[in-house]
Design a protein around this motif. Structure first.
Motif, PDB file in Angstrom:
ATOM      1  N   ILE A  76       1.434   7.932  13.234  1.00 28.34           N
ATOM      2  CA  ILE A  76       0.284   7.261  12.650  1.00 28.34           C
ATOM      3  C   ILE A  76      -0.335   6.258  13.617  1.00 28.34           C
ATOM      4  CG2 ILE A  76      -0.486   5.669  10.831  1.00 28.34           C
ATOM      5  CD1 ILE A  76       1.512   6.921   8.960  1.00 28.34           C
ATOM      6  N   CYS A  77       0.504   5.495  14.319  1.00 28.95           N
ATOM      7  CA  CYS A  77      -0.001   4.334  15.046  1.00 28.95           C
ATOM      8  C   CYS A  77      -0.113   4.501  16.560  1.00 28.95           C
ATOM      9  CB  CYS A  77       0.876   3.118  14.746  1.00 28.95           C
ATOM     10  SG  CYS A  77       2.584   3.265  15.354  1.00 28.95           S
ATOM     11  N   SER A  78       0.409   5.574  17.131  1.00 23.22           N
ATOM     12  CA  SER A  78       0.440   5.667  18.593  1.00 23.22           C
ATOM     13  C   SER A  78      -0.960   5.638  19.199  1.00 23.22           C
ATOM     14  CB  SER A  78       1.184   6.936  19.021  1.00 23.22           C
ATOM     15  OG  SER A  78       0.545   8.087  18.507  1.00 23.22           O
ATOM     16  N   GLU A  79      -1.932   6.287  18.563  1.00 17.36           N
ATOM     17  CA  GLU A  79      -3.293   6.294  19.098  1.00 17.36           C
ATOM     18  C   GLU A  79      -3.895   4.901  19.101  1.00 17.36           C
ATOM     19  OE1 GLU A  79      -7.551   8.636  18.376  1.00 17.36           O
ATOM     20  OE2 GLU A  79      -5.839   8.989  17.059  1.00 17.36           O
ATOM     21  N   ALA A  80      -3.687   4.154  18.007  1.00 22.61           N
ATOM     22  CA  ALA A  80      -4.224   2.790  17.931  1.00 22.61           C
ATOM     23  C   ALA A  80      -3.575   1.889  18.974  1.00 22.61           C
ATOM     24  CB  ALA A  80      -4.000   2.224  16.532  1.00 22.61           C
ATOM     25  N   ILE A  81      -2.268   2.085  19.238  1.00 24.07           N
ATOM     26  CA  ILE A  81      -1.581   1.290  20.255  1.00 24.07           C
ATOM     27  C   ILE A  81      -2.100   1.635  21.645  1.00 24.07           C
ATOM     28  CG2 ILE A  81       0.653   0.888  21.372  1.00 24.07           C
ATOM     29  CD1 ILE A  81       1.968   1.210  18.618  1.00 24.07           C
ATOM     30  N   SER A  82      -2.239   2.935  21.931  1.00 23.35           N
ATOM     31  CA  SER A  82      -2.703   3.335  23.262  1.00 23.35           C
ATOM     32  C   SER A  82      -4.146   2.898  23.512  1.00 23.35           C
ATOM     33  CB  SER A  82      -2.572   4.853  23.430  1.00 23.35           C
ATOM     34  OG  SER A  82      -3.401   5.537  22.511  1.00 23.35           O
ATOM     35  N   ILE A 134       0.854  -1.188   0.000  1.00 26.82           N
ATOM     36  CA  ILE A 134       0.000   0.000   0.000  1.00 26.82           C
ATOM     37  C   ILE A 134       0.892   1.241   0.000  1.00 26.82           C
ATOM     38  CG2 ILE A 134      -1.873   1.209   1.201  1.00 26.82           C
ATOM     39  CD1 ILE A 134      -2.630  -1.387   2.545  1.00 26.82           C
ATOM     40  N   ASN A 135       0.418   2.300  -0.645  1.00 28.12           N
ATOM     41  CA  ASN A 135       1.232   3.521  -0.749  1.00 28.12           C
ATOM     42  C   ASN A 135       0.839   4.593   0.265  1.00 28.12           C
ATOM     43  OD1 ASN A 135      -1.162   4.501  -1.768  1.00 28.12           O
ATOM     44  ND2 ASN A 135      -0.268   5.353  -3.648  1.00 28.12           N
ATOM     45  N   ASN A 136       0.119   4.214   1.323  1.00 24.21           N
ATOM     46  CA  ASN A 136      -0.290   5.184   2.344  1.00 24.21           C
ATOM     47  C   ASN A 136      -0.286   4.536   3.722  1.00 24.21           C
ATOM     48  OD1 ASN A 136      -3.026   6.215   3.926  1.00 24.21           O
ATOM     49  ND2 ASN A 136      -1.724   7.857   3.175  1.00 24.21           N
ATOM     50  N   GLY A 137       0.295   5.257   4.713  1.00 26.37           N
ATOM     51  CA  GLY A 137       0.438   4.707   6.047  1.00 26.37           C
ATOM     52  C   GLY A 137      -0.872   4.465   6.762  1.00 26.37           C
ATOM     53  N   ASP A 138      -1.857   5.371   6.626  1.00 22.33           N
ATOM     54  CA  ASP A 138      -3.141   5.163   7.297  1.00 22.33           C
ATOM     55  C   ASP A 138      -3.876   3.950   6.737  1.00 22.33           C
ATOM     56  OD1 ASP A 138      -4.059   7.016   9.467  1.00 22.33           O
ATOM     57  OD2 ASP A 138      -3.268   8.489   8.068  1.00 22.33           O
ATOM     58  N   ALA A 139      -3.740   3.696   5.450  1.00 27.54           N
ATOM     59  CA  ALA A 139      -4.360   2.512   4.855  1.00 27.54           C
ATOM     60  C   ALA A 139      -3.686   1.243   5.383  1.00 27.54           C
ATOM     61  CB  ALA A 139      -4.260   2.576   3.331  1.00 27.54           C
ATOM     62  N   ILE A 140      -2.353   1.304   5.585  1.00 32.68           N
ATOM     63  CA  ILE A 140      -1.653   0.158   6.183  1.00 32.68           C
ATOM     64  C   ILE A 140      -2.155  -0.084   7.600  1.00 32.68           C
ATOM     65  CG2 ILE A 140       0.599  -0.630   7.042  1.00 32.68           C
ATOM     66  CD1 ILE A 140       1.876   0.658   4.609  1.00 32.68           C
ATOM     67  N   LEU A 141      -2.347   1.004   8.374  1.00 34.21           N
ATOM     68  CA  LEU A 141      -2.859   0.867   9.740  1.00 34.21           C
ATOM     69  C   LEU A 141      -4.221   0.183   9.741  1.00 34.21           C
ATOM     70  CD1 LEU A 141      -2.789   1.460  12.786  1.00 34.21           C
ATOM     71  CD2 LEU A 141      -3.711   3.727  12.278  1.00 34.21           C
ATOM     72  N   LYS A 142      -5.112   0.575   8.843  1.00 32.68           N
ATOM     73  CA  LYS A 142      -6.439  -0.037   8.787  1.00 32.68           C
ATOM     74  C   LYS A 142      -6.340  -1.526   8.446  1.00 32.68           C
ATOM     75  CE  LYS A 142      -9.041   4.134   7.591  1.00 32.68           C
ATOM     76  NZ  LYS A 142      -9.795   4.149   8.867  1.00 32.68           N
ATOM     77  N   ALA A 143      -5.435  -1.868   7.517  1.00 31.20           N
ATOM     78  CA  ALA A 143      -5.258  -3.275   7.164  1.00 31.20           C
ATOM     79  C   ALA A 143      -4.717  -4.061   8.356  1.00 31.20           C
ATOM     80  CB  ALA A 143      -4.308  -3.393   5.969  1.00 31.20           C
ATOM     81  N   CYS A 144      -3.828  -3.437   9.107  1.00 35.93           N
ATOM     82  CA  CYS A 144      -3.271  -4.099  10.278  1.00 35.93           C
ATOM     83  C   CYS A 144      -4.352  -4.324  11.337  1.00 35.93           C
ATOM     84  CB  CYS A 144      -2.124  -3.269  10.845  1.00 35.93           C
ATOM     85  SG  CYS A 144      -1.256  -4.056  12.210  1.00 35.93           S
ATOM     86  N   ILE A 145      -5.163  -3.301  11.602  1.00 36.82           N
ATOM     87  CA  ILE A 145      -6.253  -3.440  12.574  1.00 36.82           C
ATOM     88  C   ILE A 145      -7.207  -4.554  12.163  1.00 36.82           C
ATOM     89  CG2 ILE A 145      -8.294  -2.268  13.515  1.00 36.82           C
ATOM     90  CD1 ILE A 145      -6.682   0.353  13.378  1.00 36.82           C
ATOM     91  N   ALA A 146      -7.369  -4.734  10.854  1.00 36.46           N
ATOM     92  CA  ALA A 146      -8.247  -5.785  10.338  1.00 36.46           C
ATOM     93  C   ALA A 146      -7.613  -7.160  10.395  1.00 36.46           C
ATOM     94  CB  ALA A 146      -8.657  -5.450   8.902  1.00 36.46           C
ATOM     95  N   GLY A 147      -6.372  -7.246  10.912  1.00 35.55           N
ATOM     96  CA  GLY A 147      -5.725  -8.548  11.086  1.00 35.55           C
ATOM     97  C   GLY A 147      -5.001  -9.065   9.873  1.00 35.55           C
TER      98      GLY A 147
END
Length: 316
Positions: A249-255, A226-239
């Motif tokens: 980008i990810c600190s909020e999702a981790i906290s 993927i060419n965008n970090g927020d899209a990667i974060l969403k894919a990661c959250i989706a497992g």
């Protein structure tokens, strides 16, 4: 029209306005002979006499009177141009064109712009967001926000904030695939790839083990690029796999616990920063300077996206 022609027209206008060569010379900071030569050259180029000269007085010819009206407009435009440039150089005014990486711009630049614009009421901002490299000079940007390690460039760079990249994955992915205990184990994991990563499919880590600093480079693989970090974060959250992304980008999702940080004893092996870059200039424009200073103060040495990471978010 040549620059010397414009200069001669301004000199002629001053001579007529002030009624003589001596007064015009004094007003322009020139010698009387220099003013006289300018008028003579102008008359030669035009092929007509503009002024009647006697030892006692100076009068304007018919052609000179018609020419004088046009010279006055040229003089007024030249003065207006000078005043406009001086006006812009004194305080942040006009249009500021900024380019930023998409995720950082959406999360941390755009939300701050209302405060920035309130501080600079005579300034306009044109913010462009994309993750591709841009040529500031060719594309007309005043500055760009660039993330990571900067390459060699003729641009001037100001570091706005540190940048950390963190490794993380969703709980359901870890339940299926297991939790890596060492960076080398990432070779067996589904990793989420960032299209514009300069190191390709290699992730770098650094750790202090037994008092000795060690670097580890891991060749990773994955089915999703993927060419965008927020899209990667969403894919990661989706497992969908393991992600390595900047903390902004990810600190909020981790906290919040929707993803879990991995390998907390290993740091990013390719440290970089959040930088403002702009073309080199002897005189940095006030609008660029005030933008850089504003975000330096806003982010600080420990930006707010890192300070929200608590110990509870670090899972061994």
């Amino acid at each position: 029209m040549r620059l010397e022609d414009v200069t001669a027209m301004v000199v002629f206008a001053r001579v007529v306005e002030l009624g003589g060569f001596s007064a015009a010379a004094q007003a322009l900071g020139l010698s009387k002979s220099a003013v006289s030569k300018q008028i003579s050259k102008l008359e030669d180029r035009l092929g007509t006499r503009l002024l009647n000269r006697t030892t006692r007085q100076l009068s304007v010819t018919e052609a000179g009177a018609a020419f004088f009206e046009r010279c006055q407009r040229v003089e007024a435009e030249a003065l207006a141009a000078e005043e406009a440039v001086t006006h812009l150089a004194e305080a942040p005014r006009g249009l500021l064109k900024v380019n930023s990486a998409l995720s950082f711009g959406v999360r941390h630049i755009a939300p701050a712009l209302p405060d920035f614009l309130a501080m600079c009421p005579e300034l306009e901002v044109d913010l462009s967001l994309n993750d591709r490299p841009v040529d500031l000079v060719e594309e007309g940007y005043d500055l760009a926000i660039r993330i990571g390690k900067l390459g060699d460039s003729s641009l001037v760079a100001r570091r706005l904030a540190p940048m950390r990249r963190l490794l993380f994955a969703a709980p359901d992915y870890l339940a299926r695939a297991g939790r890596p205990k060492h960076p080398n184990e990432l070779r067996q994991h589904e990793c989420l790839l960032y299209t514009y990563q300069t190191s390709g499919q290699t992730w770098s880590f650094r750790a202090a083990e037994g008092g000795t600093e060690r670097d580890v480079k891991v060749r990773i693989s994955g089915r999703l690029r993927i060419n965008n970090g927020d899209a990667i974060l969403k894919a990661c959250i989706a497992g969908q796999g393991v992600a390595l992304l900047p903390s902004f980008i990810c600190s909020e999702a981790i906290s919040e616990g929707v993803v879990e940080r991995l390998l907390p004893d290993w740091d990013d092996g390719t440290p970089g920063g959040v930088h403002a870059v702009f073309p080199a200039s002897r005189n940095l424009s006030p609008k660029v300077r005030v933008f850089v200073d504003f975000f330096l103060t806003r982010f600080g040495s420990e930006p707010y996206w890192d300070s929200q990471l608590g110990e509870q978010s670090v899972i061994a």
